[in-house]
Design a protein around this motif. Structure first.
Motif, PDB file in Angstrom:
ATOM      1  N   ARG A 163     -11.494  -1.744   5.525  1.00 15.47           N
ATOM      2  CA  ARG A 163     -10.101  -1.675   5.962  1.00 15.47           C
ATOM      3  C   ARG A 163      -9.844  -2.646   7.111  1.00 15.47           C
ATOM      4  O   ARG A 163      -8.843  -3.354   7.123  1.00 15.47           O
ATOM      5  CB  ARG A 163      -9.758  -0.253   6.383  1.00 15.47           C
ATOM      6  CG  ARG A 163      -8.347  -0.118   6.907  1.00 15.47           C
ATOM      7  CD  ARG A 163      -8.020   1.303   7.221  1.00 15.47           C
ATOM      8  NE  ARG A 163      -7.646   1.945   5.978  1.00 15.47           N
ATOM      9  CZ  ARG A 163      -7.234   3.187   5.880  1.00 15.47           C
ATOM     10  NH1 ARG A 163      -7.158   3.942   6.951  1.00 15.47           N
ATOM     11  NH2 ARG A 163      -6.891   3.695   4.725  1.00 15.47           N
ATOM     12  N   GLU A 164     -10.759  -2.708   8.064  1.00 17.56           N
ATOM     13  CA  GLU A 164     -10.583  -3.624   9.202  1.00 17.56           C
ATOM     14  C   GLU A 164     -10.598  -5.073   8.730  1.00 17.56           C
ATOM     15  O   GLU A 164      -9.788  -5.889   9.171  1.00 17.56           O
ATOM     16  CB  GLU A 164     -11.682  -3.378  10.244  1.00 17.56           C
ATOM     17  CG  GLU A 164     -11.533  -2.065  10.959  1.00 17.56           C
ATOM     18  CD  GLU A 164     -12.780  -1.605  11.687  1.00 17.56           C
ATOM     19  OE1 GLU A 164     -12.677  -0.615  12.445  1.00 17.56           O
ATOM     20  OE2 GLU A 164     -13.861  -2.209  11.500  1.00 17.56           O
ATOM     21  N   PHE A 165     -11.509  -5.386   7.816  1.00 17.28           N
ATOM     22  CA  PHE A 165     -11.560  -6.757   7.303  1.00 17.28           C
ATOM     23  C   PHE A 165     -10.290  -7.089   6.527  1.00 17.28           C
ATOM     24  O   PHE A 165      -9.761  -8.191   6.642  1.00 17.28           O
ATOM     25  CB  PHE A 165     -12.802  -6.960   6.431  1.00 17.28           C
ATOM     26  CG  PHE A 165     -12.965  -8.386   5.991  1.00 17.28           C
ATOM     27  CD1 PHE A 165     -13.345  -9.356   6.893  1.00 17.28           C
ATOM     28  CD2 PHE A 165     -12.706  -8.753   4.683  1.00 17.28           C
ATOM     29  CE1 PHE A 165     -13.477 -10.687   6.502  1.00 17.28           C
ATOM     30  CE2 PHE A 165     -12.834 -10.070   4.281  1.00 17.28           C
ATOM     31  CZ  PHE A 165     -13.226 -11.038   5.204  1.00 17.28           C
ATOM     32  N   LEU A 173      -7.573  -7.882   8.953  1.00 14.58           N
ATOM     33  CA  LEU A 173      -7.818  -9.203   9.530  1.00 14.58           C
ATOM     34  C   LEU A 173      -7.407 -10.310   8.567  1.00 14.58           C
ATOM     35  O   LEU A 173      -6.732 -11.267   8.955  1.00 14.58           O
ATOM     36  CB  LEU A 173      -9.293  -9.345   9.905  1.00 14.58           C
ATOM     37  CG  LEU A 173      -9.695 -10.688  10.504  1.00 14.58           C
ATOM     38  CD1 LEU A 173      -8.924 -10.975  11.782  1.00 14.58           C
ATOM     39  CD2 LEU A 173     -11.193 -10.724  10.743  1.00 14.58           C
ATOM     40  N   VAL A 174      -7.780 -10.168   7.310  1.00 17.45           N
ATOM     41  CA  VAL A 174      -7.399 -11.178   6.308  1.00 17.45           C
ATOM     42  C   VAL A 174      -5.885 -11.222   6.152  1.00 17.45           C
ATOM     43  O   VAL A 174      -5.298 -12.297   6.003  1.00 17.45           O
ATOM     44  CB  VAL A 174      -8.107 -10.903   4.954  1.00 17.45           C
ATOM     45  CG1 VAL A 174      -7.532 -11.757   3.846  1.00 17.45           C
ATOM     46  CG2 VAL A 174      -9.600 -11.143   5.096  1.00 17.45           C
ATOM     47  N   TRP A 175      -5.224 -10.072   6.219  1.00 14.29           N
ATOM     48  CA  TRP A 175      -3.759 -10.060   6.148  1.00 14.29           C
ATOM     49  C   TRP A 175      -3.182 -10.898   7.284  1.00 14.29           C
ATOM     50  O   TRP A 175      -2.281 -11.701   7.065  1.00 14.29           O
ATOM     51  CB  TRP A 175      -3.226  -8.628   6.210  1.00 14.29           C
ATOM     52  CG  TRP A 175      -1.752  -8.580   6.010  1.00 14.29           C
ATOM     53  CD1 TRP A 175      -1.094  -8.423   4.824  1.00 14.29           C
ATOM     54  CD2 TRP A 175      -0.730  -8.724   7.000  1.00 14.29           C
ATOM     55  NE1 TRP A 175       0.268  -8.457   5.028  1.00 14.29           N
ATOM     56  CE2 TRP A 175       0.511  -8.643   6.359  1.00 14.29           C
ATOM     57  CE3 TRP A 175      -0.750  -8.925   8.370  1.00 14.29           C
ATOM     58  CZ2 TRP A 175       1.720  -8.754   7.030  1.00 14.29           C
ATOM     59  CZ3 TRP A 175       0.452  -9.038   9.054  1.00 14.29           C
ATOM     60  CH2 TRP A 175       1.666  -8.952   8.381  1.00 14.29           C
ATOM     61  N   TYR A 176      -3.715 -10.738   8.485  1.00 12.03           N
ATOM     62  CA  TYR A 176      -3.236 -11.534   9.619  1.00 12.03           C
ATOM     63  C   TYR A 176      -3.549 -13.010   9.442  1.00 12.03           C
ATOM     64  O   TYR A 176      -2.767 -13.869   9.842  1.00 12.03           O
ATOM     65  CB  TYR A 176      -3.805 -11.013  10.946  1.00 12.03           C
ATOM     66  CG  TYR A 176      -2.944  -9.941  11.557  1.00 12.03           C
ATOM     67  CD1 TYR A 176      -1.852 -10.263  12.353  1.00 12.03           C
ATOM     68  CD2 TYR A 176      -3.200  -8.602  11.337  1.00 12.03           C
ATOM     69  CE1 TYR A 176      -1.048  -9.287  12.914  1.00 12.03           C
ATOM     70  CE2 TYR A 176      -2.410  -7.615  11.892  1.00 12.03           C
ATOM     71  CZ  TYR A 176      -1.331  -7.971  12.675  1.00 12.03           C
ATOM     72  OH  TYR A 176      -0.517  -7.002  13.220  1.00 12.03           O
ATOM     73  N   LEU A 203      -3.301   1.811  10.989  1.00 13.34           N
ATOM     74  CA  LEU A 203      -3.186   0.390  11.325  1.00 13.34           C
ATOM     75  C   LEU A 203      -3.373   0.191  12.822  1.00 13.34           C
ATOM     76  O   LEU A 203      -4.061  -0.740  13.251  1.00 13.34           O
ATOM     77  CB  LEU A 203      -1.838  -0.175  10.880  1.00 13.34           C
ATOM     78  CG  LEU A 203      -1.630  -1.649  11.253  1.00 13.34           C
ATOM     79  CD1 LEU A 203      -2.563  -2.540  10.449  1.00 13.34           C
ATOM     80  CD2 LEU A 203      -0.193  -2.053  11.067  1.00 13.34           C
ATOM     81  N   SER A 204      -2.801   1.063  13.617  1.00 10.36           N
ATOM     82  CA  SER A 204      -2.927   0.963  15.069  1.00 10.36           C
ATOM     83  C   SER A 204      -4.390   1.038  15.499  1.00 10.36           C
ATOM     84  O   SER A 204      -4.833   0.274  16.371  1.00 10.36           O
ATOM     85  CB  SER A 204      -2.117   2.069  15.730  1.00 10.36           C
ATOM     86  OG  SER A 204      -2.255   2.022  17.122  1.00 10.36           O
ATOM     87  N   LEU A 221     -10.436 -10.799  17.706  1.00 11.83           N
ATOM     88  CA  LEU A 221     -10.093 -11.366  16.402  1.00 11.83           C
ATOM     89  C   LEU A 221      -8.583 -11.467  16.260  1.00 11.83           C
ATOM     90  O   LEU A 221      -8.072 -12.368  15.594  1.00 11.83           O
ATOM     91  CB  LEU A 221     -10.691 -10.509  15.286  1.00 11.83           C
ATOM     92  CG  LEU A 221     -12.220 -10.476  15.281  1.00 11.83           C
ATOM     93  CD1 LEU A 221     -12.732  -9.362  14.394  1.00 11.83           C
ATOM     94  CD2 LEU A 221     -12.776 -11.820  14.867  1.00 11.83           C
ATOM     95  N   LEU A 222      -7.865 -10.532  16.871  1.00 13.42           N
ATOM     96  CA  LEU A 222      -6.414 -10.601  16.979  1.00 13.42           C
ATOM     97  C   LEU A 222      -6.082 -10.761  18.456  1.00 13.42           C
ATOM     98  O   LEU A 222      -6.758 -10.194  19.313  1.00 13.42           O
ATOM     99  CB  LEU A 222      -5.734  -9.326  16.459  1.00 13.42           C
ATOM    100  CG  LEU A 222      -5.839  -9.038  14.969  1.00 13.42           C
ATOM    101  CD1 LEU A 222      -5.051  -7.768  14.634  1.00 13.42           C
ATOM    102  CD2 LEU A 222      -5.345 -10.199  14.139  1.00 13.42           C
TER     103      LEU A 222
END
Length: 159
Positions: free
Chosen positions: A54-56, A59-62, A91-92, A103-104
């Motif tokens: 989910r975290e990856f 990240l890919v969405w961003y 998401l938060s 990463l963000l």
């Protein structure tokens, strides 16, 4: 008004001097493009990074929501969560992990809403010179976020 000269890409046979025009192909992509660091991307996709699926995915969405090099993704958490099929709270939590790993990065806000974008170390739109300028203000991100979890089911003997 003078017509611009058209450049022709051609192959020349060295033996005969015959010129053969090479057909141009239409550009296969539409819209904006982003440069993503392959090595860092693979490190983050590996199990050793400790990122959950989910975290990856967030990240890919961003990575791919980035449309300009320095601007925030101007979407609320609720909008992003709906698009990704998760709750705003989930998401938060993910954004918190990605932010701690650098990463963000925060890229502005409006009222109580904070906007983020991917660190320029991972994804960037622009020239190499502009990229070099963009990363000098940021610390490199962590590619090992946490110790990887063993998600295999354990038998009673292993427990």
């Amino acid at each position: 008004m003078a017509e611009q000269a058209r450049r022709i890409l051609a192959l020349v046979d060295q033996n005969t001097g015959e010129v053969e025009e090479v057909q141009r192909a239409n550009y296969a992509f539409d819209g904006s493009h982003i440069n993503v660091g392959i090595r860092k991307g693979r490190e983050l996709a590996s199990a050793a990074s400790g990122l959950t699926d989910r975290e990856f995915r967030v990240l890919v969405w961003y990575w791919f929501a980035t449309e300009t090099s320095e601007e925030a993704i101007m979407r609320t958490g609720a909008d992003i969560a709906a698009e990704l099929g998760m709750s705003p709270d989930a998401l938060s939590r993910v954004v918190k992990v990605l932010k701690q790993a650098r990463l963000l990065v925060e890229a502005g806000g409006l009222g109580r809403t904070t906007f983020y974008r991917c660190t320029p170390y991972l994804a960037f739109i622009g020239t190499g010179f502009a990229h070099r300028e963009a990363v000098k203000d940021w610390n490199p991100p962590e590619t090992k976020v946490r110790e990887p979890r063993d998600r295999r089911r354990r038998t009673k003997d292993e427990a």
